[in-house]
Each structure stands twice: as C-alpha cells, then as structure tokens.
Design a protein around this motif. Structure first.
Motif, PDB file in Angstrom:
ATOM      1  N   PHE A 108      54.832  45.400  65.723  1.00 19.77           N
ATOM      2  CA  PHE A 108      56.057  44.698  66.161  1.00 19.77           C
ATOM      3  C   PHE A 108      55.959  44.606  67.631  1.00 19.77           C
ATOM      4  CE2 PHE A 108      56.707  46.297  61.975  1.00 19.77           C
ATOM      5  CZ  PHE A 108      57.433  44.973  61.476  1.00 19.77           C
ATOM      6  N   LYS A 109      54.744  44.979  68.443  1.00 18.45           N
ATOM      7  CA  LYS A 109      54.958  44.779  69.826  1.00 18.45           C
ATOM      8  C   LYS A 109      55.023  43.424  70.139  1.00 18.45           C
ATOM      9  CE  LYS A 109      51.460  48.098  70.859  1.00 18.45           C
ATOM     10  NZ  LYS A 109      50.088  48.224  70.647  1.00 18.45           N
ATOM     11  N   PRO A 110      55.909  42.814  71.272  1.00 14.98           N
ATOM     12  CA  PRO A 110      56.263  41.684  71.527  1.00 14.98           C
ATOM     13  C   PRO A 110      54.985  40.865  71.719  1.00 14.98           C
ATOM     14  CG  PRO A 110      57.229  43.165  73.036  1.00 14.98           C
ATOM     15  CD  PRO A 110      56.546  43.868  72.236  1.00 14.98           C
ATOM     16  N   ARG A 111      53.900  41.405  72.179  1.00 14.06           N
ATOM     17  CA  ARG A 111      52.732  40.615  72.152  1.00 14.06           C
ATOM     18  C   ARG A 111      52.220  40.149  71.080  1.00 14.06           C
ATOM     19  NH1 ARG A 111      47.073  42.465  73.357  1.00 14.06           N
ATOM     20  NH2 ARG A 111      45.870  40.591  73.674  1.00 14.06           N
ATOM     21  N   ASP A 112      52.252  41.207  70.045  1.00 14.28           N
ATOM     22  CA  ASP A 112      51.383  40.776  68.700  1.00 14.28           C
ATOM     23  C   ASP A 112      52.366  39.644  67.921  1.00 14.28           C
ATOM     24  OD1 ASP A 112      48.932  42.327  68.451  1.00 14.28           O
ATOM     25  OD2 ASP A 112      50.509  44.074  68.716  1.00 14.28           O
ATOM     26  N   LEU A 113      53.810  39.878  67.928  1.00 20.21           N
ATOM     27  CA  LEU A 113      54.443  39.107  67.551  1.00 20.21           C
ATOM     28  C   LEU A 113      54.499  37.702  68.136  1.00 20.21           C
ATOM     29  CD1 LEU A 113      57.763  41.242  67.306  1.00 20.21           C
ATOM     30  CD2 LEU A 113      56.215  40.610  65.382  1.00 20.21           C
ATOM     31  N   LEU A 149      39.170  32.200  72.527  1.00 21.05           N
ATOM     32  CA  LEU A 149      39.318  32.982  73.564  1.00 21.05           C
ATOM     33  C   LEU A 149      40.564  33.538  73.742  1.00 21.05           C
ATOM     34  CD1 LEU A 149      38.013  31.366  76.821  1.00 21.05           C
ATOM     35  CD2 LEU A 149      37.259  33.575  75.539  1.00 21.05           C
ATOM     36  N   ARG A 150      41.103  34.131  72.141  1.00 26.32           N
ATOM     37  CA  ARG A 150      42.267  34.764  72.303  1.00 26.32           C
ATOM     38  C   ARG A 150      42.098  36.152  71.460  1.00 26.32           C
ATOM     39  NH1 ARG A 150      46.713  31.067  73.070  1.00 26.32           N
ATOM     40  NH2 ARG A 150      47.969  32.668  72.932  1.00 26.32           N
ATOM     41  N   THR A 151      42.800  37.247  71.788  1.00 28.34           N
ATOM     42  CA  THR A 151      42.669  38.508  71.036  1.00 28.34           C
ATOM     43  C   THR A 151      43.444  38.147  69.735  1.00 28.34           C
ATOM     44  OG1 THR A 151      42.341  39.779  73.237  1.00 28.34           O
ATOM     45  CG2 THR A 151      43.181  40.760  71.106  1.00 28.34           C
ATOM     46  N   PRO A 152      43.020  38.643  68.644  1.00 27.28           N
ATOM     47  CA  PRO A 152      43.529  38.486  67.378  1.00 27.28           C
ATOM     48  C   PRO A 152      44.879  39.230  67.404  1.00 27.28           C
ATOM     49  CG  PRO A 152      41.285  39.140  67.050  1.00 27.28           C
ATOM     50  CD  PRO A 152      41.424  39.168  68.364  1.00 27.28           C
ATOM     51  N   ALA A 153      45.988  38.715  67.007  1.00 30.96           N
ATOM     52  CA  ALA A 153      47.108  39.499  66.726  1.00 30.96           C
ATOM     53  C   ALA A 153      46.976  40.611  65.745  1.00 30.96           C
ATOM     54  CB  ALA A 153      48.345  38.667  66.155  1.00 30.96           C
ATOM     55  N   ASP A 154      47.495  41.842  65.852  1.00 31.41           N
ATOM     56  CA  ASP A 154      47.680  42.729  64.896  1.00 31.41           C
ATOM     57  C   ASP A 154      48.943  42.386  64.015  1.00 31.41           C
ATOM     58  OD1 ASP A 154      48.150  45.057  63.315  1.00 31.41           O
ATOM     59  OD2 ASP A 154      47.833  46.426  64.873  1.00 31.41           O
TER      60      ASP A 154
END
Ligand SMILES: Cc1cc2nc3c(=O)[nH]c(=O)nc-3n(C[C@H](O)[C@H](O)[C@H](O)COP(=O)(O)OP(=O)(O)OC[C@H]3O[C@@H](n4cnc5c(N)ncnc54)[C@H](O)[C@@H]3O)c2cc1C
Lengths: 406, 538
Positions: free
Chosen positions: B149-154, B140-145
C-alpha cells in the motif's frame, strides 16, 4: 541425424522479383512517364505524374484522362452463399443490388470500426467482384466463416484495368465502337466484345466526374491503351498519374485509405481507427437489412451521437492546410482535430480540405494552423475554415444518362 | 584496488556494468568484481582464433535501451548498433520463406506459399505490435508490488492499470489470453501454411526449455519483438565489433565516472553482518568491504552459491532452489575461409547475406524438443545462423567470415555427464544440419567454438546454461521475477541487491535490469536519480 534434404536448384524455385513489379500497361505508361516519376502501389510501379500534373489533372474536368488502376486488389466471390456472405460482411444491402451494377461499400469489424472500402460488382446472381485499394483476402476468408458454398479467388492479376474519367469519356468510348455506352447509368456495368475476348465497362470512378472503368484480359491491355490514345487524340485524352487523381478525388469528396482513415485491422492504438459514422459514411449503413458485422456497435454509436466527424472545409487564403492541426479558436487554445487531406482546387478556385474533428465542435468556429514556405522560409498562419456539406465538385453530367457531352 | 568501496557489483555482465556505471555516475565509489579474465558475461566478443572475432554468446541486439545508450554516451565509448537484413528459412526441398524489409516484397514472398497468409501478416503484426507497445512501457520501470500500500506501489499499479485499460476492454481479454498461450496456438489463429508458421515460431522457443506448443511461449515470442532499432519495434541489429562492444562501451562509461573493474576475481561469498551486507569475500581469500553489494549473477546462483544459507530466509532459499532456469540452447561459433554457398538461392541474391534457418514446420521443432525432454541434444536441431561478418567488417578480414549459430535444443545434463567428445558430437550434428543445405560448408571451416549449456554455465556462470538467467514463463515475470516479494531488486539483507537478467524485465542484452536496480539503490541511499526514463512510444 538431421532430416535428409533433397535440394532443388535455384532456377527451379519461383523466387520473388526484387523491386517493383509492372502492371500490364507498364510499357505504355513508362513511355509516357517522361521523367520516370513513380510511386509504389501494392508493389507495382504507379505513375506520380507523366509530364505536367496541372494539365493532366484538368483533363478530368475538361476533356478526359486515363489512370492505370491495375494495382487494385480484385477478388471474386462466387457461389450460392456469396450474396448472404457479402451481405453479412458489408454495410449495404447486397440482396437488393441488381445484377450488372456496382455499389460503393464498406466493411467493419464487430466493434464497428472501418476495415476498408471498395466497390462491389454484381456480375451475376451468385458472382461478385470486390475491388479495393489494399489486400482484403484475409478478411474475406474470415467473413466467409459459416458460408461453405462459395469460392473466393484473387483475380487481381487476371484483370487489367483503366479508369477513363472526364467530360469527353463517354464520347470517346462511343467513338471506339462501344455503342450504347451512353445508356449506361451511373454504377451500371456493360460488356462488349474486345480483343480476343470481352471488355467490361462500369460507369464508376474516383474523380466525381463523368467516367468509366474498363476491365480487360491483361493480354489485351496494350491494345486497349493504344485504341484509347489513338481515338482519344481528338477528345483531348491525357494519361493521369496519382498526383492528379488525388486532387480529383478530394474535390469529389471521396476518402483515401491510409490518408483519411486508418484501417482498423492495421491499427495498433485504440482510437486511431474510425467508425464509418465518423467518416460521414452513415448513408451507406443499412440498419434495416438485419445483421451485419459491426451493426450493434454502430447502432449504439449512432444513438449516442458523440463520435468524431470528418467534415469538408473551405479555408480562407490560398495556402493548402496540409498536415494542419485544427482549433476552435484563433488563439489555438483548444485542439479539436486535424486535417486529413488538403489542396488548392484549381477548378473551383478554393482552398479545400477534410478535417476530422471532435463531434461537439463540428458546427462551431474552426481554425487551421497552416505552415507554408516563402522561398524556403517557413511561415505560420491561422486560417478560418468554413464547413461545407456538398462535394466541392459534382457536375450534372456525372449523374445524367445519357451524359450531356455525349 | 582499495579495501573499501561505496558499492561492489559482483559480475561484469552488461547488466552489472550498467548498474555500476549509474552508481558511479551518481558519485559513488564503485568496484565491479568479475570471475573471468574478460568482461561482458554473455555480451562478449573474443578472438579465439587469430583473425576472427566471435560474439561468443549473444549475437544480435534489439532490447538495449536506447535512452541508456544515449545517456551513458555509449557511442563515444565505441558502440554502434548497425542494421542487418532478414532471415531465409529453408525447407527440405530447398525452397524457402524469407523475410524482406520491403513490405510489398514480403507480401509477395509469403504469397508464394499462401495468399491468405500474405494478407494475414498485417493483422498478426498489428496485434503483436499492440502487445509489444504495452510491454515497452514497463521495461525501464520497477514492477509494482501488488500487495503493498506504499504510495509508490499504488502509483505504479495505477500506471499499469491505465496502460492496460488504454488498450480497450476487448484487447485486455485478448492480451490475457495471449500471455498464457502457446506460440503454436497463437500462430494457428492467423496462418495456414506450415513454412510461414515455422518462420514466425522460432523466436518463441529461443533460450526456452519449452516447445512451440507449450503454453507461455507466445510471451517468449513477444519478448523477442519488444525491442527496437531506431524506433523500428521488433527489428534486430548487430553491435559493430560483436556484442562485446556493448559491454566494453559500458565499461568505458563506468571508468569515465571513476568506477573500477577487477577481473579474475571470483566471489566466494557475500559478507553479511547483523543482517547487513558488508562486502565480498573472493575465492582467493581477499575481502573487500562495501555497504552496498549488488549481484549480477542469476538468482539461483546468488542465493544458493554466494550467500550463506544462514544469512537468508529459508523460504527464499527454497524459492531459489526451485527457480526455473533450465538450459536448452547451444551455440556454435564458426570461423570460415569462404562464404557459405546455398545452391537453392540464385548467385548474388541478397538473401545470401542474411541469416538462415532450416525448419519446415512447427512439428519438426516440437520433435527437436522431444529429444531435449529425454536428456539428449536434438538429432535434427533448429539452427539460427547469422552471418555477422557480412555486416560488420571488424569481425573477420575481407574474404573471411564469422557465422554465429544458435541451437535449440541442447540439455544442461546428458547421461553420464558432458565430455569434450559429446560436445564435439553435438557440434557435428549442427554442422551436418547446415551441410544439408550448404553442401560444402565444412570445407570452409577454419575454427569453431562449440558451446553446450555445460560450457555456458562453466564459463560465464549462467546456471544450467539458461541464457536468460531464468525462464521467461509468466510465473517468473514482472512482479514475480525472480520471486514474489523480491521483484524490486532488493535482496533479503539490507544493502544487498540484484541486477542481472534474472530480474525484471528479464533476459537479453537490454541494460534495463542493471539500470532499474541502480535506480532502486539510489532511492534507498536518498540520492537523486540519475537513471533515465525509457523512450517509450507516445
Ligand atoms: C548463447 C547465448 C545467446 C544469446 N543470444 C542473445 C542475443 O542474440 N541477443 C540478446 O539480446 N540476448 C541474447 N542472449 C541473452 C543475453 O546474452 C543475456 O541475457 C545477458 O547478456 C545477460 O546479461 P547479465 O549482465 O544479466 O548477466 P551475465 O552476462 O550472465 O553476467 C554475469 C557475470 O557474472 C560473472 N560471474 C558469475 N559468477 C561470478 C562470481 N562468483 N564472481 C564474480 N563474477 C561472477 C560472469 O562471469 C558474468 O560476467 C544470449 C545468451 C546466451 C548465453
């Protein structure tokens, strides 16, 4: 076309029995288990208590008690490579184990995590029995890699076994005609003619008291039980269930798998398994014998000295610290571990427990958070714990040969 | 129906419905448009023969996220997931290996075939459980890209790194090895007996155009044990009322929040203006407007079928064309007037209530796969036969039975194309296989629905009949699902999103794709998140 079948009829297939299976002593144990109080051990019906758990427990300290250990898993490792293979698998030195002796042993993964414990019987130069509470055939096979000249067989069903434990156990065996049994030293094995064949008697047990384990052909199981109980009348013999044995083993300082430790091969999460050093089993790790599974990891862990510690606790008050969380302060600010086994010890009149704590807190103050009931109402208390280094129960007679009461 | 909504979801599959329910719950005005006259897509129950309710496609449930079930009050909307008991896998001589819930009986059952395997099962299950627990953190989480370098992806990358590292160094290596392995090689590391291996291998190729010895199938096996029923990870249950009960309950939740569903409304195209999604054009010519358009269709269909090539990057179009979505499974749903008899099982044995498979060895499965490679349905097919109605009294009247048969392998295309005759010949092979073990099975048949990938594609729009909306191979998983750069549910134009099983975490009735996608949409709209976290194991 689908592949053609050639169906066997249902009655020619060895379908598994549904529900519990019975030990060779079942007819006898069931008759004495007047309230039909069973638990299940390796699929076998195993008595929880027979009639009066308190009385049965005291037989291990006062007279003698009999526990059916047949559900134990027993393996035979035989052949020219057996000694070398076992020596690589277990932590003690198998090469120095004499024939007709038993050694309490443990085996670990290469990461130095405890898989299981058990007793290793050396029945001849190249013939061993390994007895453990849980199945270990898979690990024995994995451990035998590179040792082609041996055979491993599961002999669990070929042996019926009873533990006879308590101060009058030696006298009873003598009265049954096993003369010379009083000369058996702790962890030694003797054999006598019995029934249609032979009985193997080892001076071993799980109660910390004087005691023996008796191994016979399942065909002779009931004969053995009947003789014990008829001759044993005057020796105060009692049948023992799991509840009594559990109390006796905690007092004796023995570990129970799946209670005090979680076998590493069954552990999903890192850190939920244990090294033997944590479990105070350092005394049976032989670093001098050369390579064995887990050696390097254990040597490193020992040198670092930072591991958790399973310690014995004497706890104030009389409420057993079952399932308690342990703290280093009465205010419960810092959790340092938890209790794995706990009981009120009727024989030593103490509130005892094993606690697994972070290494650095093992020698400091320890508080147990205990929940107990008063007529259904749950009450919480904080109890101060004192660390104890000796087993809670270790009578002289358990080590004497011949034992004092015999 | 209005002419403008805040959001339109194309497809009333369970993921589309989940997505719409969350958008509606957040207060958006939502419409779901579905081509069929029924909802649910591959999670559907239909009465094709009077008195029998079929789970036409999916038939068992484990992946459905418990936290969504709870959050959307699906029980109040009629959903109940019930347990059922194990599988019996027959060999040619009628002997079998069965799955028992009881640990000790399972030990003795395997011991009939191999003492060593009886013991090894614990080691096998422990290792698999370790991987399942890891994967469960990400459903139930969106995969990181990984390139962002977006804070959310990091943050997500850190989360992932932490969970991986938490397994311990040695286990990280093991996991990497596992992810690229074949199920056959994985099972060979634990077991020696062919029948034991056969039993555990079957979930590694379900819905997959690969064989048990193809690399990557170990993951497919994991995909089938990462769900749970009431915390029992790896367990499967049944939806009372068939799998359609899940979709119906989701539709109930959607309606509770004033969402609407329009059936018999196939979408011809997503309307894009100036790089922004503006609504949908139905095949009948009607247009409905919305600034948010979500596709529940598989990625290949979405980008090659209902989006104009002129509206999307050529690179994406190419990726969609190359997307691996090969069909490999068939389904035969059968209405019976009597209980199937298996003469090799004792009368009244409880295994008679479970599921059945007929597979001696992984080799036999591999041979069934060979037929598929040559464009034929398997001559000696693998069948998983579930007697759903034994456990669910709502599917057939007392004394009548519904059995659901899932079949590998069946190709999307056969020489000369699929015809009703060929479909029936495929169905006959399946019944022949069952009759080999249950000789008078045929006598009980009142009706059957035979579905090849051709029917599955044409009825519910799963391209090539691939049950997962895209194969579950490592090149199409996590941040590569469906394509690199598109794993966060956003399409190539503003306001266009994906929510089907073709997105992370992939196929199966999980509601996770739909829920994750809704979370992303709400984030873009700067609305508070209403999608729950998973009940992951501590
Ligand atoms: C035979 C089979 C057996 C399976 N067994 C199981 C199982 O036992 N357990 C399990 O967990 N999973 C199983 N699966 C997988 C699972 O069912 C699917 O992965 C899941 O249901 C897909 O849900 P979805 O909402 O993502 O997409 P879908 O269910 O594919 O929904 C897409 C929807 O879009 C609609 N649609 C398509 N084109 C258009 C259009 N142009 N306009 C409007 N609407 C359109 C379709 O009709 C459909 O309703 C099985 C699948 C199949 C096919």
């Amino acid at each position: 076309m689908p592949m053609q079948t050639n169906l066997q009829a249902a009655d020619t297939i060895d379908h598994v029995h549904e529900g519990v299976i019975y030990s060779p002593f079942h007819r006898r144990t069931s008759a004495k288990n007047i309230n039909q109080q069973w638990s299940v051990w390796n699929g076998y019906a195993s008595t929880k208590y027979y009639a009066d758990a308190h009385l049965e427990y005291f037989s291990t300290r006062n007279t003698c008690g009999v526990f059916d250990v047949s559900p134990m898993r027993k393996y035979r490792i035989k052949g020219p490579d057996a000694e070398a293979m076992l020596n690589r698998m277990v932590t003690r030195d198998v090469t120095s184990q004499a024939v007709d002796t038993v050694a309490y042993n443990i085996w670990c993964t290469d990461a130095g995590k405890l898989i299981d414990d058990g007793t290793l019987f050396r029945v001849s130069e190249d013939d061993f029995w390994l007895c453990a509470a849980d199945p270990n055939f898979d690990w024995l096979q994995l451990s035998a890699v590179g040792f082609p000249n041996l055979e491993i067989t599961d002999i669990s069903e070929d042996l019926a076994s009873l533990a006879l434990q308590g101060p009058t156990s030696c006298a009873l065996l003598k009265a049954m005609g096993f003369s010379g049994i009083e000369n058996a030293t702790p962890f030694s094995i003797m054999r006598f003619p019995f029934g249609a064949g032979e009985i193997t008697i080892s001076r071993t047990g799980y109660t910390g008291d004087l005691g023996y384990e008796l191994w016979v052909d399942p065909a002779d199981a009931e004969l053995l039980w009947d003789q014990l109980f008829s001759v044993g009348q005057v020796y105060g013999i009692q049948p023992l269930g799991e509840d009594s044995l559990e109390m006796a083993r905690i007092e004796a300082g023995f570990l129970a798998p799946d209670v005090d430790f979680h076998g590493s091969l069954h552990t999903v999460d890192r850190g939920h398994d244990h090294s033997p050093l944590e479990l105070a089993l350092g005394w049976i790790i032989n670093f001098k014998k050369g390579h064995f599974s887990g050696r390097a990891a254990l040597a490193k862990e020992k040198a670092a000295g930072k591991h958790r510690r399973l310690i014995k606790l004497d706890i104030e008050g009389n409420k057993p610290a079952e399932n308690s969380i342990l703290y280093c302060d009465k205010g419960c600010k810092k959790t340092i571990g938890y209790v794995t086994s706990a009981m009120w010890s009727p024989v030593v009149k103490a509130n005892i427990a094993y606690g697994l704590v972070e290494g650095q807190y093992a020698d400091g103050p320890i508080w147990a958070e205990i929940y107990h009931q008063k007529e259904l109402r749950w009450v919480r208390k904080l109890a101060q714990c004192t660390r104890v280094t000796k087993p809670f129960w270790a009578p002289e007679r358990a080590r004497q040969t011949p034992p004092s009461d015999c | 129906m209005k002419s403008k909504y805040d959001a339109i979801v194309i497809g009333a599959g369970h993921n589309g419905l989940t997505n719409a329910a969350y958008l509606a719950k957040s207060g958006l005005d939502v419409l779901v448009v579905e081509k069929n006259d029924y909802i649910g897509g591959a999670a559907v129950s239909r009465e094709l023969h009077e008195g029998w309710l079929y789970s036409n496609c999916s038939y068992v449930c484990s992946l459905l996220r418990q936290s969504i079930h709870r959050d959307l009050n699906l029980t109040r909307h009629g959903l109940m997931i019930v347990p059922y008991s194990g599988t019996t896998n027959f060999s040619l001589n009628g002997n079998y290996i069965a799955e028992y819930g009881d640990h000790d009986m399972q030990y003795r059952e395997i011991k009939r075939h191999s003492l060593r395997d009886a013991d090894a099962i614990h080691r096998y299950e422990t290792d698999l459980m370790r991987y399942a627990k890891l994967i469960r953190h990400f459903l139930l989480r969106t995969p990181a890209d990984p390139t962002s370098f977006k804070p959310r992806d990091l943050g997500e990358m850190m989360f992932m790194a932490k969970k991986f590292a938490g397994m311990g160094e040695e286990q990280v290596y093991e996991f990497m090895r596992f992810m690229t392995m074949s199920a056959g090689d994985f099972l060979d590391e634990y077991f020696e007996n062919d029948l034991v291996k056969a039993l555990y291998s079957t979930s590694s190729i379900i819905g997959t155009a690969l064989g048990v010895y193809s690399p990557g199938t170990a993951y497919v096996l994991l995909h089938h044990v990462m769900g749970d029923v009431d915390g029992a990870v790896g367990a499967w249950g049944l939806a009372r009322g068939g799998m359609g009960a899940i979709s119906n309950a989701l539709a109930g939740a959607l309606k509770e929040h004033d969402g609407e569903i329009l059936t018999e409304a196939p979408v011809a195209q997503i309307i894009v203006k100036k790089g922004c999604a503006k609504g949908v054009a139905l095949e009948d010519g009607r247009e409905i407007n919305a600034d948010i358009v979500v596709s529940n269709l598989d990625p290949k269909r979405t980008f090659t079928n209902i989006m104009d090539a002129a509206d999307i990057p050529s690179d994406l179009r190419k990726k969609a064309e190359n997307f691996k979505i090969r069909g490999s499974s068939g389904k035969v749903n059968i209405a019976l007037t009597g209980k199937p008899d298996f003469p090799s099982l004792p009368a009244d044995h409880k295994l008679r209530n479970g599921s059945f498979q007929f597979l001696d060895s992984m080799e036999r499965m591999e041979r069934a796969y060979d037929d598929w490679k040559h464009g034929r349905w398997s001559d000696d097919p693998f069948i998983e036969m579930t007697q759903s109605s034994v456990w669910d009294p709502t599917l057939a009247s007392p004394g009548h039975y519904f059995v659901s048969c899932f079949i590998q392998y069946c190709p999307a295309e056969v020489e000369g194309g699929w015809t009703p005759d060929k479909r029936d010949a495929f169905g006959k092979t399946v019944i022949d296989q069952i009759c080999n073990y249950s000789p008078n099975f045929r006598d009980h048949i009142a009706h059957m629905e035979v579905r090849t990938p051709f029917e599955i594609e044409n009825e519910i729009g799963l391209t090539e009949g691939n049950i997962f909306q895209g194969e579950l191979t490592i090149d199409q998983l996590m941040f590569n699902r469906p394509f690199p750069g598109y794993s966060q549910y956003r399409g190539p134009v503003k306001g266009m999103y994906m929510c089907g099983s073709g997105t992370h975490p992939g196929g199966g009735v999980s509601s996770a794709c739909g829920a994750n996608s809704a979370r992303e949409i709400l984030m873009d709209l700067k609305r508070p998140n209403v999608v729950p976290e998973d009940d992951v194991d501590e």
